[in-house]
Motif scaffolding. Structure first.
Motif, mmCIF file in Angstrom:
data_model
loop_
_atom_site.group_PDB
_atom_site.id
_atom_site.type_symbol
_atom_site.label_atom_id
_atom_site.label_comp_id
_atom_site.label_asym_id
_atom_site.label_seq_id
_atom_site.Cartn_x
_atom_site.Cartn_y
_atom_site.Cartn_z
ATOM 1 N N UNK A 47 5.309 19.459 70.871
ATOM 2 C CA UNK A 47 4.665 19.365 69.557
ATOM 3 C C UNK A 47 4.722 17.924 69.056
ATOM 4 N N UNK A 48 5.906 17.320 69.127
ATOM 5 C CA UNK A 48 6.069 15.942 68.662
ATOM 6 C C UNK A 48 5.186 14.985 69.442
ATOM 7 N N UNK A 49 5.097 15.199 70.761
ATOM 8 C CA UNK A 49 4.278 14.308 71.594
ATOM 9 C C UNK A 49 2.804 14.425 71.228
ATOM 10 N N UNK A 50 2.329 15.650 71.006
ATOM 11 C CA UNK A 50 0.922 15.841 70.642
ATOM 12 C C UNK A 50 0.624 15.215 69.286
ATOM 13 N N UNK A 51 1.559 15.357 68.353
ATOM 14 C CA UNK A 51 1.348 14.753 67.039
ATOM 15 C C UNK A 51 1.348 13.231 67.139
ATOM 16 N N UNK A 52 2.264 12.689 67.940
ATOM 17 C CA UNK A 52 2.334 11.234 68.110
ATOM 18 C C UNK A 52 1.074 10.687 68.755
ATOM 19 N N UNK A 53 0.459 11.500 69.622
ATOM 20 C CA UNK A 53 -0.775 11.074 70.293
ATOM 21 C C UNK A 53 -2.009 11.280 69.421
ATOM 22 N N UNK A 54 -1.793 11.797 68.236
ATOM 23 C CA UNK A 54 -2.923 12.002 67.325
ATOM 24 C C UNK A 54 -3.777 13.200 67.663
ATOM 25 N N UNK A 55 -3.221 14.134 68.421
ATOM 26 C CA UNK A 55 -3.984 15.331 68.783
ATOM 27 C C UNK A 55 -3.947 16.325 67.621
ATOM 28 N N UNK A 56 -5.061 16.452 66.949
ATOM 29 C CA UNK A 56 -5.150 17.339 65.793
ATOM 30 C C UNK A 56 -5.521 18.757 66.239
ATOM 31 N N UNK A 57 -4.829 19.730 65.705
ATOM 32 C CA UNK A 57 -5.162 21.125 65.974
ATOM 33 C C UNK A 57 -6.099 21.622 64.879
ATOM 34 N N UNK A 58 -7.287 22.023 65.268
ATOM 35 C CA UNK A 58 -8.289 22.462 64.295
ATOM 36 C C UNK A 58 -7.975 23.865 63.802
ATOM 37 N N UNK A 59 -8.498 24.244 62.636
ATOM 38 C CA UNK A 59 -8.367 25.641 62.207
ATOM 39 C C UNK A 59 -8.921 26.574 63.276
ATOM 40 N N UNK A 60 -8.363 27.762 63.361
ATOM 41 C CA UNK A 60 -8.753 28.685 64.428
ATOM 42 C C UNK A 60 -10.208 29.101 64.313
ATOM 43 N N UNK A 61 -10.659 29.423 63.113
ATOM 44 C CA UNK A 61 -12.057 29.789 62.881
ATOM 45 C C UNK A 61 -12.527 29.124 61.601
#
Length: 470
Positions: free
Chosen positions: A191-205
């Motif tokens: 989770x921390x790595x994805x956030x640090x890489x700027x990977x945004x999780x979009x709303x599901x729908x």
């Protein structure tokens, strides 16, 4: 006994909206927690009692009993955790974060289970306001806590309502915006790595119609039972007094149409404010809140424009002046519906509200039961349950109607929950157990089964023609 493709825990379970959709996917409930005795009895009657003894879940009455501070949680292992949790305020202290800050709230109890059991998917549901500006701190704490535990979640809330779904995907005619928080367990480091890489999780729908379904194509009649099949039907019919209120207002609707070719305007009509506009005292008006001042001005202008019709109507209905104050007010939201008796009505403290008989307002936990005008009666608890996507076999047993209405008003819309859950599983399939993914994506797209009448599905057999009211 065959092993189920996944097991789930159902927290703050109510009467089983999450249970209905997760069972639909072949899951097995291993743990239920619900503090309200009558709701727990309804849950058991429908979802637990029919099961063989060996397949029944653990039933808990208070989640705090199974989530102690210094002992292991009393919840079995599971792959999906679902919870329609209450929203409680969090401390705004700048010295606390995440799990520590959530302590003392019921969300902390969920977090304790997630931290110890790490189910593959978490599905939380709450009222829309939890993601609003007044609860920004609570929202940020929830998201931060889930991420610290190891769940990939979106900063942006997923907001959805069952009236956006067509019938064949589990939609029902109820506008019920709810916030869904969906997370996939991938571990804190990732989770921390994805956030640090700027990977945004979009709303599901998105909060939008699915498959171009038009919400105005709904017919609220599709969730109704036949009157002949309803025990003690008279209990739900309008009283003579209530019928009189509607008849008098409907007479004004008809007179306005005959005189002007228009129905009533959409702003709140306060008949006690129907006076010539020039008689309004400027000093008194300036002292009022802006919203009330505007309503009074609009009502006075409405009276000036329709004085002849209104005066004749008042003269023909002298009983109107003796109606309760709230029944001398009307909120017309039914556009060109021909008659008040053709609408969905609510008798509210603020007045009688009428809307077109397409989709209904959200069920609430207080008794403001929708009135279906064409049948001159209120929805029964059984029909309200169908409006939430529960099957026709669902029963409240012998309990009080007031308790049943409250339970449905607090419930989860099965179709909306299934849509966001299935979409999430499909999107995160690579990070989820294969058996779970296969079961969810292999299940029928409609989790609501026979909640709607067959008329709701006729468009599927007619070259995608939109359904028509019967």
């Amino acid at each position: 006994m065959n092993r189920p493709p996944f097991e789930y825990a159902d927290l703050f379970a109510g009467i089983g909206g999450f249970h209905a959709m997760l069972d639909h996917a072949g899951g097995q409930c291993v743990y239920v927690s619900e503090i309200d005795r009558e709701a727990r009895e309804t849950y058991s009657r429908n979802w637990i009692d029919p099961l063989p003894e060996r397949a029944r879940p653990v039933v808990n009455t208070d989640i705090t009993l199974d989530t102690p501070d210094d002992l292991p949680v009393g919840v079995p292992k599971h792959q999906v955790l679902a919870a329609g949790f209450p929203c409680q305020p969090f401390s705004k202290s700048g010295y606390q974060r995440g799990m520590d800050e959530a302590r003392g709230t019921l969300f902390w109890n969920i977090a304790r289970i997630l931290e110890e059991r790490t189910p593959s998917v978490v599905l939380l549901e709450n009222v829309r306001n939890i993601a609003g500006p007044r609860h920004r701190h609570e929202w940020e704490t929830i998201i931060r806590t889930l991420r610290e535990i190891g769940y990939r979640v979106s900063d942006t809330p997923t907001v959805f309502s069952p009236h956006f779904l067509p019938p064949h995907l589990g939609g029902t005619p109820q506008v019920r915006d709810r916030v869904f928080i969906l997370g996939t367990y991938i571990g804190p480091e990732r989770v921390a790595a994805e956030l640090a890489a700027g990977e945004e999780t979009a709303p599901t729908v998105r909060r939008a119609p699915v498959e171009d379904w038009q919400a105005t194509d709904w017919q609220s009649e599709w969730v109704l039972d036949e009157d002949a099949a309803i025990d003690d039907l008279g209990r739900y019919r309008l009283s003579a007094e209530e019928t009189a209120w509607v008849n008098v207002w409907d007479d004004l609707v008809q007179r306005m149409w005959s005189s002007t070719g228009r129905r009533l305007p959409g702003f709140p009509l306060w008949s006690d404010a129907w006076v010539p506009e020039h008689t309004l005292d400027p000093l008194e008006m300036d002292a009022l809140p802006a919203w009330k001042r505007q309503i009074l001005i609009k009502n006075a202008a409405f009276y000036d424009s329709n004085k002849r019709v209104i005066d004749a109507w008042r003269k023909d209905h002298p009983e109107f002046k003796d109606f309760p104050t709230s029944r001398r007010k009307l909120e017309w939201q039914a556009q060109d519906t021909p008659s008040l008796w053709d609408t969905i009505m609510h008798f509210r403290p603020s007045g009688i509200r009428a809307k077109a008989a397409t989709y209904l307002p959200a069920l609430v936990a207080i008794t403001q039961t929708s009135i279906y005008g064409p049948r001159r009666r209120r929805l029964t608890p059984h029909e309200a349950a169908r409006l939430q996507g529960l099957p026709r076999s669902f029963t409240f047993g012998p309990q009080r109607d007031s308790a049943s209405y409250k339970q449905v008003g607090n419930g989860v819309a099965v179709g909306a929950a299934w849509h966001v859950f299935r979409t999430h599983v499909e999107r995160d399939a690579a990070d989820l157990p294969k058996a779970l993914v296969k079961a969810v994506l292999g299940a029928d797209l409609n989790p609501a089964g026979d909640a709607l009448s067959t008329k709701a599905f006729e468009y599927l057999d007619e070259g995608e023609e939109r359904p028509q009211a019967s």
